[in-house]
Structure formats: C-alpha cells, structure tokens
Scaffold this active site. Structure first.
Site, PDB file in Angstrom:
ATOM      1  N   TYR A   1      -2.014 -20.436 -13.235  1.00 40.00           N
ATOM      2  CA  TYR A   1      -1.565 -19.144 -12.705  1.00 40.00           C
ATOM      3  C   TYR A   1      -2.037 -19.035 -11.263  1.00 40.00           C
ATOM      4  CZ  TYR A   1      -0.971 -14.094 -12.162  1.00 40.00           C
ATOM      5  OH  TYR A   1      -0.584 -12.852 -11.718  1.00 40.00           O
TER       6      TYR A   1
ATOM      7  N   ASP B   1      -6.171 -24.481  -5.972  1.00 37.07           N
ATOM      8  CA  ASP B   1      -6.304 -23.043  -6.189  1.00 37.07           C
ATOM      9  C   ASP B   1      -7.657 -22.808  -6.849  1.00 37.07           C
ATOM     10  OD1 ASP B   1      -6.284 -20.432  -6.944  1.00 37.07           O
ATOM     11  OD2 ASP B   1      -4.325 -20.479  -7.928  1.00 37.07           O
TER      12      ASP B   1
ATOM     13  N   LYS C   1     -12.013 -13.765  -5.858  1.00 38.15           N
ATOM     14  CA  LYS C   1     -12.989 -13.331  -6.857  1.00 38.15           C
ATOM     15  C   LYS C   1     -14.421 -13.369  -6.330  1.00 38.15           C
ATOM     16  CE  LYS C   1      -9.926 -14.489 -10.712  1.00 38.15           C
ATOM     17  NZ  LYS C   1      -9.571 -13.144 -11.197  1.00 38.15           N
TER      18      LYS C   1
END
Length: 432
Positions: free
Chosen positions: A144, A238, A266
C-alpha cells in the site's frame, strides 16, 4: 467493559462522516465491532471516553515509537507552537531534520518535506517518470502506497480490508500504467520487464506492513535492485511505515540495499502530519524550483511537525531498538506456543518493533497467502482482546507495533489475554 460513550459518539459521527470515520479501517467493520473513541494517551496506553485503559499496539498506525505524549516531543511541539504554527516560509527546523535523516540514511542525499505518505509516494513516482521519460510503474499485490490514483490497484491496507481491488473513480488509463506482481516473486517481476520496455520505476514496501506484516526476502529485494539497474528504471523504497521503525537505518540499512528514491512518514513526523521523499541528488535536482518537475505544499515543512520529528530522531539509538525487538520477539514466539496448546494454526512474524500474526497453517510470504488466513477467527480473537484491554489493529491486513514505553509487564498481560482468548475460541468451536 462499558463503551456507551463511544457508541454515542459513533452514532453522532455517522451523521457527519462516511461510515462515521475519517479513515476506513477505523470503522472496525472487519472485526464486527464499533470503533472506540479515544480521549487521551500516554506512554504505551490509550484511554477511551468511557475511562477504559488499553495497552496500545497500533500506536497511531506506527508513528509513536517513543510512546504517546512523550515529554521531549510535547515540549518541542509546545515551544514551536508558541513561536507560530505555520509561516509558509523556510525555517531552520527543516534543515535540522533533514540533517538527521541523511545521517541515518545516506541514500537520501537531497529530500523534500511533504505532509503525508500518499503525497510522498505520489511525488516520488512523478519524479521517476520525469527522470526516466517512461510512464509505467510496477507495484506488488498487497503493498500500500497511499490512495493516489496510480496506487489503488491490488493494494493492501484498507483496500485489502474492504476487498477493493480497483477503486471506482480511478481512470482506466492510469490502471493500465500500473503493473502488478506478487510480493516476494522475483520471476514474476522479471516477466513484467520482459513484456514492457517503458517501466519508469519499481515501488515496494521492503517490509510490507499493509497485508499484515510480511517482510521482503533478501534475494527478492536484491533482485529488484539489479533488475531496475539493468532496465534503466528507478527503485523506490516505500519506507513510510518501516522508516526508523524496523531499525535506526530503516529497511535499507537492515538489508544493505541502496534505493534510488525513498519515501518516509509516520515516525519521521513524530506523530504529526509529515512525510519526506528523497534520494540521489541527480534525481532531486529535477524538482522545482531547480528543475521542471512541479510539486508544492502550503504546509510542507510545518514547524510543529519538524520539531516533533527532530525530538523523536534525536532520542533513537540502537539500545532502544534492541529492547523493542526483544519484546516483540518474545510476544510473537509466546503467541505461537499458546496457540499451539489449543491446536490453533498461528503464524507470527517480526522485524524490529513491527509484528504481525495470521491464523494460517502455512507461512505467509505474499498477499495471496495472507488472504487465505482465517479472518473469522481473527475477528473473534480481536473482540476478545479488546474486551481485556488490549488494543490491536482492527484488520488482518495491518501490522502491529511496540514502542520504547512497552514493558515486560505489558507483554505478560498481553500474552495472558491471548491465552484466555485462544482458550475461549477453542471452547466455542468445540460446542458447535
């Protein structure tokens, strides 16, 4: 456990937000429950609006590596806010955070601050297309990379939770530019390169956390590095989730592989909206105002987020990662032992402070195997754990996390809750 105030808040929220939430997985639909509304958090614990306390293994989906409301982070954000919350102009905080990032990740020679992981991955792919003058990208089933149009093809995270293979609203022409291969399958990726000579980039979660936790293998990731070099494509790691989560030098340090471009989020924002994309200077020189590839953002490099990120990265050190890894290993190993006592088929995986579990009779190495897990059993266990004050991700297709604030006592309490939950589901199954 009384949750009447959470239920009241959810009823009201559904009047204003689709499904009553502002991000789909929060709705708890995959585990047959309703969301818990949080009032406050501190350290490794959440407190809901009904006054219930939970040991938190979601940690805002990963960012809170130092735990919630960590004193130095709160102080840094408070100080930054007292000077103004946004200027739309450069600050020294941006450079200070960039120095820290490059010190840990030398592959990020230059970078650009943005506001979300989606923005970072979207921008990295645009840059790769501009640099290579090619249009297609390769992604991996169950990975994702945010909700940008190019990425919502066989995606993980909430898209997997709700079984959305290709999101309505994404133009068909864009789905044709996104090629998809099974995760950890180098031969399938080679086959795509043999069929297409216009691949701009391969973007991959080196440690996939959006189909549950599924680490990439060394051979697979090294193979991607060699393939992209051979075919003139860029390799994008990623690391929005794995960045500063699996280790001080992130997944690229753990595997010893240098990507062309990296995306972070994050942890790097310290719990505030912030993300980064960056890589080799020769590629970043194509970004405006130096080059022609346009990308901008009003709140990019926001001083509050920069201050939070600095406060977090300044405190991270190898000893803390080792402590978190030890706790995570103990948790996942004991979970398997406890499940085995009840003859429950459980697979667990851990990388640093990241962990995941599947009710599956075979090891999970890709999205297809993750989807074969017993989702009904997962949901039942989730409900039993929540009722015992253990806050786990409400979806099979999300990773769990440990913070520096979790203790052996927290792990003991969590394992005791798993033992009771495993015993109860086995007893219920025997009644049927």
């Amino acid at each position: 456990m009384d949750r009447s105030k959470s239920q009241k808040n959810f009823t009201e929220a559904k009047e204003y937000f689709p499904g009553g939430v502002n991000s789909p997985v929060r709705a708890f639909g995959a585990v047959g429950g309703e969301p818990i509304f949080i009032e406050k958090a501190k350290g490794a614990y959440l407190y809901d609006v009904d006054g219930n306390k939970y040991i938190d293994y979601v940690l805002s989906w990963g960012p809170m590596i130092l735990g919630h409301a960590e004193d130095a982070v709160v102080a840094a954000v408070t100080k930054a806010a007292s000077n103004g919350t946004s200027f739309g102009a450069p600050t020294a905080l941006e450079t200070q955070l960039a120095k820290l990032i490059r010190g840990f990740l030398p592959s990020m020679e230059e970078m650009r601050m943005v506001n979300s992981g989606t923005e970072a991955t979207m921008s990295a792919v645009r840059l790769a297309r501009a640099v290579t003058k090619k249009e297609k990208i390769i992604t991996f089933k169950g990975n994702y990379h945010g909700h940008s149009d190019s990425f919502l093809v066989n995606a993980g995270s909430g898209a997997a939770t709700f079984e959305i293979k290709n999101s309505p609203g994404v133009p068909h022409v864009l789905t044709q530019l996104t090629l998809s291969a099974p995760f950890n399958d180098l031969e399938a990726t080679k086959h795509l390169f043999s069929l297409h000579n216009d691949i701009a980039a391969v973007i991959v979660e080196p440690i996939a956390g959006n189909m549950g936790l599924v680490p990439g293998t060394q051979d697979f990731l090294e193979g991607l590095r060699n393939l992209t070099k051979e075919h003139g494509a860029l390799l994008i790691f990623d690391e929005v989730m794995s960045g500063f989560r699996c280790g001080l030098h992130s997944a690229q340090g753990l595997y010893g592989i240098e990507p062309d471009l990296t995306t972070l989020g994050k942890v790097v924002g310290g719990g505030l909206p912030a993300a980064v994309y960056g890589g080799k200077r020769q590629y970043l020189s194509e970004i405006a105002p130096v080059g022609p590839v346009y990308q901008a953002g009003t709140l990019s490099g926001n001083p509050l987020a920069m201050a939070a990120g600095i406060a977090v990265l300044q405190q991270l050190e190898e000893s803390k990662y080792q402590k978190m890894a030890d706790l995570t290993e103990r948790l996942t190993a004991e979970m398997c032992r406890l499940a085995s006592k009840q003859n429950l088929p459980l697979q667990t995986q851990a990388k640093g402070s990241m962990w995941g579990y599947f009710f599956n009779d075979q090891p999970v190495t890709d999205f297809a195997r993750a989807k074969c897990s017993n989702l009904t059993l997962f949901a039942s266990i989730h409900r039993k754990m929540i009722s015992q004050g253990i806050y786990l991700a409400p979806s099979q297709f999300e990773a769990g996390f440990v913070s520096t604030q979790h203790t052996d006592k927290d792990i003991d309490q969590t394992l005791a809750a798993f033992e009771r939950a495993f015993f109860e589901v086995k007893k219920e199954a025997n009644r049927l």
